[in-house]
Design an enzyme around this catalytic site. Sequence first.
Site, mmCIF file in Angstrom:
data_model
loop_
_atom_site.group_PDB
_atom_site.id
_atom_site.type_symbol
_atom_site.label_atom_id
_atom_site.label_comp_id
_atom_site.label_asym_id
_atom_site.label_seq_id
_atom_site.Cartn_x
_atom_site.Cartn_y
_atom_site.Cartn_z
ATOM 1 N N LYS A 28 47.293 42.963 44.019
ATOM 2 C CA LYS A 28 46.780 42.229 42.968
ATOM 3 C C LYS A 28 46.144 42.669 41.854
ATOM 4 O O LYS A 28 46.406 42.250 40.509
ATOM 5 C CB LYS A 28 45.691 41.133 43.624
ATOM 6 C CG LYS A 28 45.169 39.954 42.882
ATOM 7 C CD LYS A 28 46.265 39.121 42.232
ATOM 8 C CE LYS A 28 45.986 37.971 41.526
ATOM 9 N NZ LYS A 28 45.155 36.979 41.669
ATOM 10 N N ASN A 67 47.383 41.808 38.032
ATOM 11 C CA ASN A 67 46.725 41.398 36.876
ATOM 12 C C ASN A 67 46.856 42.526 35.600
ATOM 13 O O ASN A 67 46.722 42.125 34.609
ATOM 14 C CB ASN A 67 45.382 41.427 37.352
ATOM 15 C CG ASN A 67 44.919 39.939 37.970
ATOM 16 O OD1 ASN A 67 45.691 38.961 37.827
ATOM 17 N ND2 ASN A 67 44.400 40.071 39.092
#
Length: 334
Positions: A215, A219
């Site tokens: 993640k 991002n």
Amino acid sequence: MSKDPLSNKQSSPRIAVAGAGAIGCTLAAILAHAGQAVSLLARGSTLQAIQSQGIELRRQAETYQVPVTVSDDAHTLGSQDIVFLCAKSHDLVGLAQAATPLIGPETLIVPMVNGVPWWYFERLPGQDGRRVKSVDPEGRLRALLPSAQVVGVVQFMTAERVGPGSVVSNTPALLILGEIDHTESQRVQDIVDVLNASGIESRHSAQIRDPLWMKIIANLTTNPLSVITGATLNTMYGDPRLLPITRKILFEGLTLAAAHGARIPLDPDTIIKETIAMGAVRTSMLQDYEHGNPLELAAIGDAVLELADAIHLPMPTARDVIAMAHYRGTSQRR
């Protein structure tokens, strides 16, 4: 603190969602619609809207109007079994302070944050006292939120606030939860079971920092670049003018993750294909930029560079894009 299962306490856990932004309202609405006992900590126009008409959630071609217990005073809601903290990283200290009455000695704290979390070094062998200064420079989060009660979560959930108490979330949601000391526990499995029973796909990981790095990289490759370009996920990974930049940041992020011992299960080409398949999704940072809100660059960008600098790993493309995003964010507010 023990890791007793929630099932030993009561069959229906008391759940509070602190923070009524896009993710907080989406989570609260899904849980409440499934019959869970959910309270929501909100304020301002969002509080008033939810008090009068509940949460309006548009999700995959359906619209739900979901009543929830809502208040701007955590004392009135009382101590909970599970507290989901839903805020941008730069707002988390204020939210944690407001949510303190929700947190008893056995409450499980599930922070739904983006980027590198303040707890990254917590409960890891040989890392006692080390903190991520970009996201918790004074150690206030560490003091407010006992690490023994924190359950790590990696959220793959997109949502957009379209009005007070009104949100849209059209992509499938996935939450991965795990103990931050990399052990398995029944209490985490109990939260996973509650979420799955409510219609939110959830998994239990005994190595929570592995999906966390997935993640973090997602991002890093999209959020800062979206502020500069205004592009959606499929465009940043699919447009031949942007893909070379995205690919460079992707490889820099994968190198950093490997240096920190993370195992990423997907190869770069698969990551690119899966991101394109998500469609024309606007990142949360692009949404914040368009609404004139502060950008979540400390956790999503600066903290990553902090971890890279600590091991003398250059990340030239990511560093340049983050710097440009910082410029866009500050120049907008002048």
